[in-house]
Scaffold this motif. Structure first.
Motif, PDB file in Angstrom:
ATOM      1  N   SER A  57     -30.140   0.576   6.555  1.00 30.68           N
ATOM      2  CA  SER A  57     -29.519  -1.154   6.409  1.00 30.68           C
ATOM      3  C   SER A  57     -30.147  -1.770   5.428  1.00 30.68           C
ATOM      4  N   ALA A  58     -31.387  -0.967   5.323  1.00 25.70           N
ATOM      5  CA  ALA A  58     -32.913  -1.452   4.272  1.00 25.70           C
ATOM      6  C   ALA A  58     -32.876  -1.207   2.982  1.00 25.70           C
ATOM      7  N   PHE A  59     -32.301  -0.388   3.010  1.00 30.95           N
ATOM      8  CA  PHE A  59     -32.296   0.034   1.758  1.00 30.95           C
ATOM      9  C   PHE A  59     -31.245  -0.479   0.312  1.00 30.95           C
ATOM     10  N   ASN A  60     -30.417  -0.954  -0.125  1.00 27.47           N
ATOM     11  CA  ASN A  60     -29.401  -1.093  -1.352  1.00 27.47           C
ATOM     12  C   ASN A  60     -28.865   0.110  -2.026  1.00 27.47           C
ATOM     13  N   VAL A  61     -27.815   0.313  -1.051  1.00 29.23           N
ATOM     14  CA  VAL A  61     -27.544   1.386  -1.045  1.00 29.23           C
ATOM     15  C   VAL A  61     -25.876   1.464  -2.384  1.00 29.23           C
ATOM     16  N   SER A  62     -26.018   0.348  -2.824  1.00 22.56           N
ATOM     17  CA  SER A  62     -24.998   0.139  -3.782  1.00 22.56           C
ATOM     18  C   SER A  62     -25.930   0.685  -5.202  1.00 22.56           C
ATOM     19  N   THR A  63     -26.907   0.891  -5.149  1.00 27.56           N
ATOM     20  CA  THR A  63     -27.660   1.128  -6.115  1.00 27.56           C
ATOM     21  C   THR A  63     -28.077   2.757  -6.333  1.00 27.56           C
ATOM     22  N   CYS A  64     -26.930   3.448  -5.926  1.00 29.15           N
ATOM     23  CA  CYS A  64     -26.941   4.517  -5.688  1.00 29.15           C
ATOM     24  C   CYS A  64     -26.709   5.195  -6.977  1.00 29.15           C
ATOM     25  N   GLU A  65     -27.146   6.716  -7.366  1.00 33.34           N
ATOM     26  CA  GLU A  65     -26.985   6.826  -8.344  1.00 33.34           C
ATOM     27  C   GLU A  65     -26.882   8.586  -8.342  1.00 33.34           C
ATOM     28  N   PRO A  66     -26.073  10.106  -8.938  1.00 32.09           N
ATOM     29  CA  PRO A  66     -26.346  10.977  -8.912  1.00 32.09           C
ATOM     30  C   PRO A  66     -27.491  11.407  -9.361  1.00 32.09           C
ATOM     31  N   CYS A  67     -27.410  12.568  -9.005  1.00 36.81           N
ATOM     32  CA  CYS A  67     -28.769  13.019  -9.286  1.00 36.81           C
ATOM     33  C   CYS A  67     -28.525  13.844 -10.284  1.00 36.81           C
ATOM     34  N   ALA A  68     -29.570  13.619 -11.882  1.00 37.65           N
ATOM     35  CA  ALA A  68     -29.088  14.114 -12.711  1.00 37.65           C
ATOM     36  C   ALA A  68     -29.046  16.061 -13.190  1.00 37.65           C
ATOM     37  N   PRO A  69     -28.871  16.812 -14.409  1.00 34.73           N
ATOM     38  CA  PRO A  69     -29.006  17.909 -14.104  1.00 34.73           C
ATOM     39  C   PRO A  69     -30.394  18.463 -14.602  1.00 34.73           C
ATOM     40  N   GLY A  70     -30.805  19.141 -13.309  1.00 32.92           N
ATOM     41  CA  GLY A  70     -32.005  20.010 -13.289  1.00 32.92           C
ATOM     42  C   GLY A  70     -32.379  19.627 -11.928  1.00 32.92           C
ATOM     43  N   SER A  71     -31.526  18.641 -11.301  1.00 30.70           N
ATOM     44  CA  SER A  71     -32.014  17.878  -9.783  1.00 30.70           C
ATOM     45  C   SER A  71     -30.943  18.659  -9.022  1.00 30.70           C
ATOM     46  N   GLN A  72     -31.612  18.248  -7.462  1.00 32.64           N
ATOM     47  CA  GLN A  72     -30.460  18.244  -6.020  1.00 32.64           C
ATOM     48  C   GLN A  72     -30.717  17.339  -5.392  1.00 32.64           C
ATOM     49  N   TYR A  73     -29.758  17.785  -5.156  1.00 32.04           N
ATOM     50  CA  TYR A  73     -29.889  16.095  -3.564  1.00 32.04           C
ATOM     51  C   TYR A  73     -30.801  16.345  -2.581  1.00 32.04           C
ATOM     52  N   ASP A  74     -31.346  15.649  -1.933  1.00 30.83           N
ATOM     53  CA  ASP A  74     -31.836  15.550  -0.802  1.00 30.83           C
ATOM     54  C   ASP A  74     -31.853  15.020   0.252  1.00 30.83           C
ATOM     55  N   ASN A  75     -31.679  15.924   1.173  1.00 33.64           N
ATOM     56  CA  ASN A  75     -30.408  15.940   2.554  1.00 33.64           C
ATOM     57  C   ASN A  75     -32.274  14.971   3.143  1.00 33.64           C
ATOM     58  N   ASN A  76     -33.422  15.478   2.984  1.00 24.54           N
ATOM     59  CA  ASN A  76     -34.653  15.037   3.884  1.00 24.54           C
ATOM     60  C   ASN A  76     -35.349  14.267   3.773  1.00 24.54           C
ATOM     61  N   THR A  77     -34.684  12.768   3.224  1.00 28.79           N
ATOM     62  CA  THR A  77     -35.340  11.923   2.338  1.00 28.79           C
ATOM     63  C   THR A  77     -33.790  10.704   2.962  1.00 28.79           C
ATOM     64  N   LEU A  78     -34.734   9.170   3.111  1.00 32.17           N
ATOM     65  CA  LEU A  78     -33.436   8.129   3.935  1.00 32.17           C
ATOM     66  C   LEU A  78     -32.503   7.534   2.019  1.00 32.17           C
ATOM     67  N   LEU A  79     -33.897   7.950   1.287  1.00 32.92           N
ATOM     68  CA  LEU A  79     -33.659   7.125  -0.246  1.00 32.92           C
ATOM     69  C   LEU A  79     -32.244   8.133  -1.089  1.00 32.92           C
ATOM     70  N   CYS A  80     -31.671   8.954   0.602  1.00 34.15           N
ATOM     71  CA  CYS A  80     -30.664   9.885  -0.234  1.00 34.15           C
ATOM     72  C   CYS A  80     -29.670  10.468   0.874  1.00 34.15           C
ATOM     73  N   SER A  81     -30.010  10.162   1.798  1.00 32.25           N
ATOM     74  CA  SER A  81     -28.907  10.201   3.403  1.00 32.25           C
ATOM     75  C   SER A  81     -28.337   9.273   3.308  1.00 32.25           C
ATOM     76  N   CYS A  82     -28.746   8.158   2.858  1.00 35.15           N
ATOM     77  CA  CYS A  82     -28.643   6.402   3.339  1.00 35.15           C
ATOM     78  C   CYS A  82     -27.187   5.888   2.228  1.00 35.15           C
ATOM     79  N   CYS A  83     -27.134   6.861   0.959  1.00 33.77           N
ATOM     80  CA  CYS A  83     -25.933   6.862   0.400  1.00 33.77           C
ATOM     81  C   CYS A  83     -24.891   7.263   0.896  1.00 33.77           C
ATOM     82  N   SER A  84     -23.384   6.965   0.754  1.00 34.05           N
ATOM     83  CA  SER A  84     -22.597   7.398   1.369  1.00 34.05           C
ATOM     84  C   SER A  84     -22.149   8.862   0.600  1.00 34.05           C
TER      85      SER A  84
END
Length: 344
Positions: A57-84
Motif C-alpha cells: 500500500s506504500a507504493f504507487n502501483v498505478s505507475t507499474c510498467e512492463p519490464c523492457a526487452p532484455g529484462s525479466q520480472y523480479d518476483n523477489n522485490t515488492l517493487l514488482c510483486s506489488c503490481c497487479s
C-alpha cells in the motif's frame, strides 16, 4: 518562492527512492532495545529503534510498467510483486536484466530465454542473441561465447553447431578456420583433419591444382622430395624406376630419351653400328646361301613343270597320227580271203 506543483513531485520522488533503498531489508518490522549506559552509573530507560518494511500500500502501483526487452520480472522485490500483473514493476529499473547467454526480445516477460545452439550473447540485458561467426561453433544452449574450430577443422557458415574436418589434400594449421587450404605444389595431406601437409616422396610429384601426389609417368624420374614435376629420362640413359637416378646405357645398346630399359640388336644376326643395327657377316652369308638354294629350287621346279607339260602334249597327239598298213591286205581285203562269185 517554490512553484505550486514542484514540492509534491519532489516529495514523491524522494519517497520512491527511499522505498527502493528499503528493499535491501525485506524482513518484518523489528524492535531493537538497548539500555544506555551512563557515566554516573544510573541506568537510563531503554530506547527503542524500529525499522519497518513497507507494504504494497506504500507504493504507487498505478505507475507499474512492463519490464523492457532484455529484462525479466523480479518476483523477489515488492517493487514488482506489488503490481497487479506479473511482468510489471513500479519502474523498469526494478526488473532483472537477462544474464549472459540469455535474452528476451519482448517486453513484460517473466523470464529470459537461453540462446540456442549456434548463438550466444556475452552481455547482460540482451534482447537478442548473436550468431557464432564462421570458424567457430556452439553446441549448447545458454552460452555466452562460441568456441573456435580446432586445427584441422573448419566451419564456413554462421551459427554452426559443429566443425567439419578438412578433406584429403587440404589442411588447417590454426584454430578458428572458416575454410581449409589446399596443399601447395609438391605437398599433400594423406588423411582428413590434417594440420599440415607432407612433401611428395621421390618418384612422385604434384602440381598446385592437384589434390594428391602422382607417380611419375613412364620414362620420367624424380629423386627429390616435394617436387612439382618429374624429369624426362635423358638420352643415352634408361630409367627402370621413377625414384632412382638414370642409369648409363651399355655400349652395345640403344637408349633414346624416355627409355625404360636398354634396347639391344639381335645377337648373332645383327650388330650395333652407330645409332642403328646392321646385318652381321654371318647373317649376310646365310642370306646368300639361302638365296642360292631358293633360286636352284625354282629352276628345278620350272624344268620339271616343262617336262611334265611336254609329256602331256605327246599323249594328246597320239590318236591323230596315221597307222602303218599291214601286209596281205589289198583294197581293204585280207589276202587270205576267198573269192566270191558275183555272176554276169
Amino acid at each position: 518562492m517554490a512553484r505550486p506543483g514542484l514540492l509534491p513531485a519532489l516529495a514523491a520522488l524522494t519517497g520512491l527512492l527511499g522505498l527502493a533503498l528499503s528493499q535491501t531489508t525485506l524482513a518484518p518490522a523489528a524492535t531493537d532495545t538497548t539500555p544506555l549506559a551512563t557515566v554516573t552509573g544510573v541506568t537510563s530507560p531503554p530506547v527503542t529503534f524500529a525499522s519497518t518494511t513497507p507494504s504494497c500500500s506504500a507504493f504507487n502501483v498505478s505507475t507499474c510498467e512492463p519490464c523492457a526487452p532484455g529484462s525479466q520480472y523480479d518476483n523477489n522485490t515488492l517493487l514488482c510483486s506489488c503490481c497487479s500483473d506479473p511482468g510489471l514493476c513500479v519502474f523498469p529499473g526494478a526488473c532483472l536484466p537477462c544474464g549472459t547467454g540469455f535474452y528476451q526480445p519482448l517486453a513484460g516477460q517473466q523470464r529470459c530465454l537461453p540462446c540456442s545452439q549456434g548463438f550466444y550473447t556475452n552481455f547482460t540485458g540482451s534482447p537478442l542473441c548473436h550468431s557464432c561467426p564462421p570458424g567457430s561453433f556452439n553446441n549448447d544452449t545458454g552460452r555466452d561465447s562460441c568456441t573456435g574450430c580446432p586445427a584441422g577443422f573448419f566451419s564456413s557458415q554462421q551459427s554452426a553447431t559443429s566443425c567439419t574436418p578438412c578433406t584429403l589434400g587440404s589442411f588447417c594449421n590454426s584454430t578458428g578456420c572458416s575454410e581449409c587450404q589446399t596443399c601447395p605444389a609438391g605437398r599433400e595431406a594423406l588423411q582428413t583433419a590434417a594440420k599440415d601437409c607432407t612433401p611428395c616422396r621421390p618418384g612422385m610429384h604434384k602440381a598446385a591444382h592437384q589434390t594428391m601426389c602422382q607417380i611419375c609417368g613412364s620414362g620420367f624420374f624424380q629423386i627429390r622430395w616435394g617436387q612439382e614435376s618429374c624429369d624426362l629420362c635423358p638420352e643415352d640413359h634408361y630409367c627402370p624406376s621413377p625414384d632412382v637416378n638414370p642409369i648409363k646405357c651399355p655400349s652395345d645398346a640403344f637408349c633414346p630419351e624416355g627409355s625404360l630399359a636398354p634396347g639391344y640388336c639381335m645377337e648373332t644376326f645383327f650388330r650395333k653400328a652407330g645409332d642403328t643395327c646392321e646385318l652381321a657377316p654371318v647373317t649376310i652369308a646365310l642370306l646368300v646361301i639361302g638365296g642360292g638354294v631358293a633360286l636352284l629350287f625354282i629352276v628345278v621346279l620350272v624344268v620339271r613343270r616343262r617336262r611334265d607339260a611336254d609329256g602331256e602334249l605327246t599323249l594328246a597327239r597320239a590318236p591323230l597320227l596315221g597307222k602303218e598298213r599291214p601286209q596281205g591286205r589289198y583294197y581293204g581285203l585280207p589276202c587270205d580271203a576267198e573269192p566270191v562269185y558275183a555272176g554276169w
